[in-house]
Design an enzyme around this catalytic site. Structure first.
Site, PDB file in Angstrom:
ATOM      1  N   GLY A   1      36.052  43.071  41.999  1.00 52.25           N
ATOM      2  CA  GLY A   1      35.755  43.908  43.151  1.00 52.25           C
ATOM      3  C   GLY A   1      35.262  43.153  44.365  1.00 52.25           C
ATOM      4  O   GLY A   1      34.737  43.761  45.300  1.00 52.25           O
ATOM      5  N   GLY A   2      35.384  41.811  44.376  1.00 56.69           N
ATOM      6  CA  GLY A   2      34.988  41.050  45.545  1.00 56.69           C
ATOM      7  C   GLY A   2      33.566  41.355  45.952  1.00 56.69           C
ATOM      8  O   GLY A   2      32.622  41.228  45.171  1.00 56.69           O
TER       9      GLY A   2
ATOM     10  N   ARG B   1      34.037  27.254  39.436  1.00 58.83           N
ATOM     11  CA  ARG B   1      34.494  27.701  40.746  1.00 58.83           C
ATOM     12  C   ARG B   1      35.375  26.623  41.373  1.00 58.83           C
ATOM     13  O   ARG B   1      35.143  25.426  41.192  1.00 58.83           O
ATOM     14  CB  ARG B   1      33.273  27.965  41.629  1.00 58.83           C
ATOM     15  CG  ARG B   1      33.574  28.539  43.008  1.00 58.83           C
ATOM     16  CD  ARG B   1      34.103  29.926  42.935  1.00 58.83           C
ATOM     17  NE  ARG B   1      33.931  30.662  44.199  1.00 58.83           N
ATOM     18  CZ  ARG B   1      34.722  31.639  44.603  1.00 58.83           C
ATOM     19  NH1 ARG B   1      35.749  32.011  43.859  1.00 58.83           N
ATOM     20  NH2 ARG B   1      34.484  32.276  45.727  1.00 58.83           N
TER      21      ARG B   1
ATOM     22  N   SER C   1      30.498  32.887  46.006  1.00 61.57           N
ATOM     23  CA  SER C   1      31.186  33.986  45.321  1.00 61.57           C
ATOM     24  C   SER C   1      30.223  35.130  45.057  1.00 61.57           C
ATOM     25  O   SER C   1      29.002  34.942  45.000  1.00 61.57           O
ATOM     26  CB  SER C   1      31.745  33.496  43.990  1.00 61.57           C
ATOM     27  OG  SER C   1      32.239  34.573  43.209  1.00 61.57           O
ATOM     28  N   SER C   2      30.780  36.324  44.872  1.00 60.32           N
ATOM     29  CA  SER C   2      29.996  37.491  44.463  1.00 60.32           C
ATOM     30  C   SER C   2      30.111  37.771  42.968  1.00 60.32           C
ATOM     31  O   SER C   2      29.507  38.725  42.469  1.00 60.32           O
ATOM     32  CB  SER C   2      30.455  38.734  45.234  1.00 60.32           C
ATOM     33  OG  SER C   2      30.109  38.646  46.589  1.00 60.32           O
TER      34      SER C   2
ATOM     35  N   THR D   1      39.632  40.464  41.377  1.00 60.03           N
ATOM     36  CA  THR D   1      39.063  39.565  40.377  1.00 60.03           C
ATOM     37  C   THR D   1      39.259  40.241  39.024  1.00 60.03           C
ATOM     38  O   THR D   1      39.741  41.360  38.961  1.00 60.03           O
ATOM     39  CB  THR D   1      37.567  39.348  40.703  1.00 60.03           C
ATOM     40  OG1 THR D   1      37.466  38.900  42.033  1.00 60.03           O
ATOM     41  CG2 THR D   1      36.900  38.353  39.795  1.00 60.03           C
TER      42      THR D   1
ATOM     43  N   ASP E   1      37.020  32.223  51.018  1.00 56.77           N
ATOM     44  CA  ASP E   1      35.641  32.642  50.759  1.00 56.77           C
ATOM     45  C   ASP E   1      34.616  31.774  51.472  1.00 56.77           C
ATOM     46  O   ASP E   1      33.421  32.071  51.429  1.00 56.77           O
ATOM     47  CB  ASP E   1      35.369  32.643  49.251  1.00 56.77           C
ATOM     48  CG  ASP E   1      35.801  33.938  48.594  1.00 56.77           C
ATOM     49  OD1 ASP E   1      36.164  34.877  49.321  1.00 56.77           O
ATOM     50  OD2 ASP E   1      35.784  34.019  47.350  1.00 56.77           O
TER      51      ASP E   1
ATOM     52  N   THR F   1      38.974  34.511  38.781  1.00 51.87           N
ATOM     53  CA  THR F   1      39.779  35.131  39.825  1.00 51.87           C
ATOM     54  C   THR F   1      40.730  34.137  40.471  1.00 51.87           C
ATOM     55  O   THR F   1      40.541  32.918  40.381  1.00 51.87           O
ATOM     56  CB  THR F   1      38.869  35.737  40.910  1.00 51.87           C
ATOM     57  OG1 THR F   1      39.666  36.450  41.860  1.00 51.87           O
ATOM     58  CG2 THR F   1      38.081  34.655  41.636  1.00 51.87           C
TER      59      THR F   1
END
Length: 570
Positions: free
Chosen positions: A471-472, A103, A450-451, A379, A421, A397
């Site tokens: 898809g966030g 990340r 993050s998701s 993403t 984010d 992403t």
């Protein structure tokens, strides 16, 4: 016929052949691709082919994932990247499990209130839409770390295909044409980007045109020769730092040199006897998915019927509760030592939450508590299985589609806008979905929450299937519903991916339905429970692979919601 006309005709024909081939192997619809030796399912059929070729050449699932990721940096610029970051989950056929966190990080010069004006409001969306939104990229470092730990093929062999694709070009698909055209104002804003995404005369690339990216090819060549040092040091790092300095950005040579990817223990759970292996924080995906599955395990979902009103109501209430916990507790583990992960993923916590669910009426979402951070839908995810049954689930992403839309001058790649984010307004939480809880506030060198939910499901210690999605904010629910579709409803991997989906995220208090996915009668009954519905064209774009433990046959599903996607098997 002039030579130029012949060249264009051949390019168009090549594009048509590629698209036709992808439609055969991508499992669009409900029939999975099948093979015995390996499958790669991704949003780019070009990249899936690259990954499968690595498998053909004797590479393992991690090798194929690395090659696919670099290829997607060329072929899928909306989210494939070397200027962003993400997560990789691995489950070996021998039972080995691990994850790699790459990340992005906040630059050293970042601060908690860096996006706020004198009134405490975000200035002109600059946390999403400016060079100040760029986090320190992690992808190259993460792929190198995964290769050092688990790869078998030489690094150069895995990056070389991406170099070739960038140098020699790929045919423009209709999807890329439409996507580039839809962002004309963005390219015009950034001359370095216009040079990549528009022709020299400023016109659009047309379907069948060959799109070459020479600066990106040079950057990838440096990575091929030097590994991560070819990105975080030397020529590429200087290009990034110079571009930042010239345009008011924050990332410096020191930021780049200090970046490190991290290997972390996965989040694990158990659902109806199946083992769930997913990503830990700073991804919220694994914790939130396991929490939802624990809640749902106490209901007879199969007996309710797939996507019945009662079923969708129960899913919504599980989503509501787990997403509330996500917002309140989760962030970068290196800055939040007191995250109650064990409690959130426990069966006892799930039982308490399950007891608060009414079978006949919706709960209320209270904005005075907490909400869900904004994340873009753009993403990308891919899943890999090799001949031995080793599996990789990888999601990465740039944040928005094309990230910040800023290409590094002379380096040819897009930068992310992941700083958006973070919780940009400390202490402010409202019904619009803004949150200000402490766990995800900006700090120098901190990774934003993050998701992303790359996930592998195993049975008796042997990996069974891998899934994930872009898809966030919808990623976790998309991945979770794919898992339910396989385990509770007996769908094959392609059926599980294609099935209609819903999404609820605590706040704003509404459920998102796919426009043509749920019948009007079911919708009406669902609304009678007290739910509010908003319709969208599609939710997520899942990619999955499955290995039959009895026959060893491999299956792959590429979501038809991804127009250029492909599940390639051999």
């Amino acid at each position: 016929m002039q030579f130029s006309e012949l060249r264009n005709l051949l390019a168009t024909a090549a594009a048509v052949v590629l698209i036709a081939h992808a439609s055969i192997v991508d499992a669009a619809g409900r029939a999975p691709a099948r093979g015995m030796n390996g499958i790669v399912a991704s949003s780019s059929a070009h990249a899936s082919e690259v990954g499968v070729q690595v498998l053909r050449d004797g590479g393992n699932a991690v090798d194929a994932a690395i090659a696919t990721a670099f290829a997607m940096a060329v072929t899928w610029p909306t989210a494939g990247n070397i200027g962003g970051g993400g997560f990789l989950v691995y489950h070996g056929a021998d039972g080995t499990t691990t994850t790699f966190d790459f990340r992005e990080k906040a630059p050293l010069a970042a601060s908690e209130d860096m996006y706020l004006d004198e009134n405490g409001e975000i200035q002109d969306n600059i946390n999403h839409d400016s060079i100040l939104a760029v986090g320190v990229p992690g992808t190259v470092a993460g792929l190198e770390l995964a290769h050092q730990r688990l790869g078998t093929k030489p690094w150069r062999d895995l990056v070389a295909p991406a170099v070739k694709l960038a140098r020699e070009g790929i045919p423009i698909s209709w999807q890329l044409h439409d996507s580039f055209k839809g962002r004309k104002s963005r390219w015009d804003r950034y001359p370095s980007s216009a040079k990549v995404f528009l022709k020299r005369d400023g016109s659009f690339y047309q379907p069948g045109d060959i799109w070459k990216q020479p600066d990106l090819a040079k950057t990838l060549k440096r990575i091929e020769r030097e590994g991560a040092d070819g990105f975080y040091k030397g020529r590429t790092a200087t290009l990034i730092a110079d571009h930042m300095a010239a345009n008011g950005g924050l990332i410096t040579l020191e930021d780049l040199a200090k970046y490190e990817a991290v290997e972390r223990a996965p989040i694990t759970g158990n659902y109806r006897g199946y083992e769930i292996v997913s990503m830990p924080p700073p991804s919220s995906g694994g914790v939130t998915m396991v929490e939802m599955l624990n809640i749902l395990e106490g209901f007879d979902l199969a007996g309710m019927g797939h996507n019945s009103a009662q079923y969708l109501h129960i899913l919504t209430e599980a989503m509501r509760r787990a997403y509330a916990d996500r917002a309140n507790y989760l962030g970068d583990p290196d800055f939040n030592e007191d995250m109650p992960i064990e409690r959130l993923t426990s069966k006892e916590h799930a039982a308490d939450l399950r007891g608060s669910i009414s079978l006949t009426s919706a709960s209320a979402s209270d904005p005075a508590l907490f909400a869900q951070a904004y994340e873009s839908n753009e993403t990308t995810h891919f899943s890999v299985v090799d001949k031995d049954g080793n599996m990789v689930s990888l999601t990465y992403t740039l944040e928005w589609g094309y990230g910040s839309h800023i290409v590094v001058e002379g380096a040819g790649f897009l930068l992310n806008n992941e700083m958006g984010d973070f919780n940009a307004q400390p202490g402010i939480t409202d019904e619009r979905g803004r949150i200000g809880t402490a766990a995800n506030r900006i700090r120098p060198e901190k990774r934003m929450l993050s998701s992303m939910t790359p996930t592998i499901v195993a049975k008796d210690g042997v990996p069974l299937f891998a899934t994930g999605s872009p898809g966030g904010k919808t990623i976790i629910n998309t991945s979770m519903q794919t898992v339910l579709n396989v385990i509770d409803h007996g769908m094959n991997i392609a059926e599980a991916i294609e099935a209609p989906r819903i999404h609820h995220q605590w706040l704003p208090d509404m459920t998102v339905f796919e426009r043509s996915g749920i019948s009007p009668d079911t919708r009406k009954l669902y609304e009678s429970f007290g739910h509010t519905i908003r319709e969208v064209r599609g939710i997520g774009s899942a990619m999955g692979v499955y290995r039959d433990p009895e026959t060893g046959i491999l299956y792959g599903g590429a979501d038809s919601r991804a127009e250029d996607g492909g599940a390639v098997a051999y």
